[in-house]
Design an enzyme around this catalytic site. Structure first.
Site, PDB file in Angstrom:
ATOM      1  N   GLU A  52     -14.449   9.970  -3.569  1.00 58.70           N
ATOM      2  CA  GLU A  52     -15.453   9.353  -2.785  1.00 58.70           C
ATOM      3  C   GLU A  52     -15.339   9.957  -1.452  1.00 58.70           C
ATOM      4  O   GLU A  52     -16.287  10.082  -0.912  1.00 58.70           O
ATOM      5  CB  GLU A  52     -14.756   7.997  -2.721  1.00 58.70           C
ATOM      6  CG  GLU A  52     -15.073   6.925  -3.918  1.00 58.70           C
ATOM      7  CD  GLU A  52     -14.032   7.215  -4.740  1.00 58.70           C
ATOM      8  OE1 GLU A  52     -12.953   8.010  -4.622  1.00 58.70           O
ATOM      9  OE2 GLU A  52     -13.891   6.375  -5.671  1.00 58.70           O
TER      10      GLU A  52
ATOM     11  N   ASP B 193      -0.362   5.055   0.558  1.00 53.60           N
ATOM     12  CA  ASP B 193      -0.663   6.190   1.727  1.00 53.60           C
ATOM     13  C   ASP B 193      -0.729   5.558   3.378  1.00 53.60           C
ATOM     14  O   ASP B 193      -1.522   4.740   3.415  1.00 53.60           O
ATOM     15  CB  ASP B 193      -1.793   6.893   1.421  1.00 53.60           C
ATOM     16  CG  ASP B 193      -1.848   7.606   0.031  1.00 53.60           C
ATOM     17  OD1 ASP B 193      -0.824   8.382   0.055  1.00 53.60           O
ATOM     18  OD2 ASP B 193      -2.560   7.164  -0.717  1.00 53.60           O
TER      19      ASP B 193
ATOM     20  N   THR C 108      -3.042   0.521  -4.319  1.00 50.40           N
ATOM     21  CA  THR C 108      -3.138   1.685  -3.530  1.00 50.40           C
ATOM     22  C   THR C 108      -4.450   2.239  -4.132  1.00 50.40           C
ATOM     23  O   THR C 108      -4.730   2.008  -5.348  1.00 50.40           O
ATOM     24  CB  THR C 108      -2.024   2.712  -3.648  1.00 50.40           C
ATOM     25  OG1 THR C 108      -2.573   3.784  -2.821  1.00 50.40           O
ATOM     26  CG2 THR C 108      -1.836   3.154  -5.007  1.00 50.40           C
TER      27      THR C 108
ATOM     28  N   THR D 212      -4.907   5.524  -4.030  1.00 43.43           N
ATOM     29  CA  THR D 212      -4.561   7.075  -4.679  1.00 43.43           C
ATOM     30  C   THR D 212      -4.505   7.057  -6.229  1.00 43.43           C
ATOM     31  O   THR D 212      -4.187   5.886  -6.673  1.00 43.43           O
ATOM     32  CB  THR D 212      -3.361   7.606  -3.908  1.00 43.43           C
ATOM     33  OG1 THR D 212      -3.241   8.884  -3.761  1.00 43.43           O
ATOM     34  CG2 THR D 212      -1.973   7.196  -4.444  1.00 43.43           C
TER      35      THR D 212
ATOM     36  N   ASP E 222       0.892  -1.209  -0.032  1.00 47.42           N
ATOM     37  CA  ASP E 222       0.052   0.053   0.110  1.00 47.42           C
ATOM     38  C   ASP E 222       0.970   1.286  -0.019  1.00 47.42           C
ATOM     39  O   ASP E 222       2.214   1.037   0.290  1.00 47.42           O
ATOM     40  CB  ASP E 222      -0.852  -0.127   1.138  1.00 47.42           C
ATOM     41  CG  ASP E 222      -1.630   1.140   1.491  1.00 47.42           C
ATOM     42  OD1 ASP E 222      -2.324   1.928   0.583  1.00 47.42           O
ATOM     43  OD2 ASP E 222      -1.675   1.740   2.728  1.00 47.42           O
TER      44      ASP E 222
HETATM   45  C1  XBP Z   1      -5.493   5.931   0.340  1.00 46.15           C
HETATM   46  C2  XBP Z   1      -6.582   6.724   0.007  1.00 46.15           C
HETATM   47  C3  XBP Z   1      -6.483   7.966  -1.009  1.00 46.15           C
HETATM   48  C4  XBP Z   1      -5.825   9.097  -0.476  1.00 46.15           C
HETATM   49  C5  XBP Z   1      -6.283  10.051  -1.610  1.00 46.15           C
HETATM   50  O1  XBP Z   1      -6.067   4.798   1.012  1.00 46.15           O
HETATM   51  O2  XBP Z   1      -7.551   6.926   0.627  1.00 46.15           O
HETATM   52  O3  XBP Z   1      -7.716   8.324  -1.439  1.00 46.15           O
HETATM   53  O4  XBP Z   1      -6.227   9.686   0.725  1.00 46.15           O
HETATM   54  O5  XBP Z   1      -5.836   9.697  -2.853  1.00 46.15           O
HETATM   55  P1  XBP Z   1      -5.161   3.422   1.086  1.00 46.15           P
HETATM   56  P2  XBP Z   1      -6.694  10.477  -4.029  1.00 46.15           P
HETATM   57  O6  XBP Z   1      -3.751   3.983   1.481  1.00 46.15           O
HETATM   58  O7  XBP Z   1      -5.994   2.589   1.563  1.00 46.15           O
HETATM   59  O8  XBP Z   1      -5.087   2.955  -0.415  1.00 46.15           O
HETATM   60  O9  XBP Z   1      -7.008  11.822  -3.786  1.00 46.15           O
HETATM   61  O10 XBP Z   1      -5.516  10.291  -5.209  1.00 46.15           O
HETATM   62  O11 XBP Z   1      -7.912   9.490  -4.484  1.00 46.15           O
HETATM   63 MG    MG Z   2      -2.806   2.928   3.439  1.00 41.88          MG
END
Ligand code: XBP
Ligand code: MG
Length: 255
Positions: A58, A14, A125, A127, A12
């Site tokens: 979302e 973020d 991910t 993101t 992952d």
């Molecule tokens: C990561 C996220 C992402 C970022 C924003 O979740 O939720 O949505 O916060 O990214 P995870 P975007 O680590 O569980 O994959 O604005 O580019 O969607």
């Molecule tokens: Mg994460």
């Protein structure tokens, strides 16, 4: 029973590779809101609640539904969200290209060890792909993008985490079975996704996720650790060296 061999690590981004949410994504959202003359401002505490929904587009919809119902939606609401998110991505990539956020302890070391030992690497991910590119390029150099056989990100699948789709996609693109891969996550939504794809999972918590329910994780750690910066095991397998290296990954994978 024959034990599968560990062939790939799937990360992952973020919260796992880097602590990007509070000082990266949150700040970029607020910059986009200000630039769009919206009076929305996501505090550190509010953002913690908003993180229950993954994906930036979302998350903005969830904010309006649950925390700002007074906002009068424009006629083309879908288009409005898409444009706002483009602006947010622009701000996020600008912030990150200035080198705002370092990788978490042990990440660079473990990626290098994996490559040295012939393990394959992938990303799964929620993101936006551009965000992954700028983080990797800024922290490890542009060439690091080639270290990953698969960078599965953002809207490439229909359902974002906690759905297992993004991990299912990464495993399929690697042409491996889930039983040959190990996932790295930081959040409840993340582990529901990775476990849904039948992946054994190492969790490294952060400020936003430390109270999450990580049942099903093979191990929960404060971070991956370094030889000179031992990690703390919150639950699960204790690595001999007090930091996660490839032999520890294998032990966890086989455990
Ligand atoms: C990561 C996220 C992402 C970022 C924003 O979740 O939720 O949505 O916060 O990214 P995870 P975007 O680590 O569980 O994959 O604005 O580019 O969607
Ligand atoms: Mg994460």
């Amino acid at each position: 029973m024959a034990v599968n061999e560990l062939k790939a690590l799937i990360f992952d981004v973020d919260g796992t590779i880097a602590d990007t949410e509070r000082d990266g994504h949150r700040v970029a959202f607020n910059m986009a809101f200000e630039e769009s003359d919206l009076d929305w401002n996501w505090s550190v505490a509010l953002y913690g609640k908003l993180l229950s929904v993954t994906g930036g587009k979302e998350r903005m919809r969830y904010y309006l539904e649950s925390f700002n119902q007074e906002f009068k939606k424009p006629d083309d609401f879908d288009g409005f969200i898409v444009e706002l998110h483009k602006l947010k991505t622009q701000h996020y990539t600008d912030l990150m290209s200035k080198g705002g956020i370092p990788l978490r302890p042990g990440v660079e070391r473990l990626l290098n060890e994996a490559r040295e030992q012939g393990l394959r690497l992938a990303i799964a991910t929620t993101t936006t792909p551009k965000n992954v590119e700028v983080l990797l390029t800024q922290s490890l150099g542009a060439e690091s993008l080639t270290w990953f056989d698969v960078i599965a990100a953002g809207d490439i699948v229909k359902s974002k985490k906690p759905a297992s789709d993004i991990y299912d996609y990464a495993i399929k693109e690697l042409d491996l079975d889930a039983g040959e891969c190990l996932a790295f996550e930081d959040s409840r939504n993340g582990i529901v996704s990775s476990l849904g794809a039948k992946l054994k999972t190492i969790v490294t918590i952060n400020e936003y996720t430390k109270e999450h329910d990580f049942s099903g994780a093979s191990v929960v750690l404060n971070h991956l650790g370094e030889p000179n910066d031992a990690n703390t095991v919150i639950s699960g397998h204790q690595c001999v060296n007090n930091y996660v290296d490839i032999s520890c990954c294998r032990a966890i994978f086989e455990g």
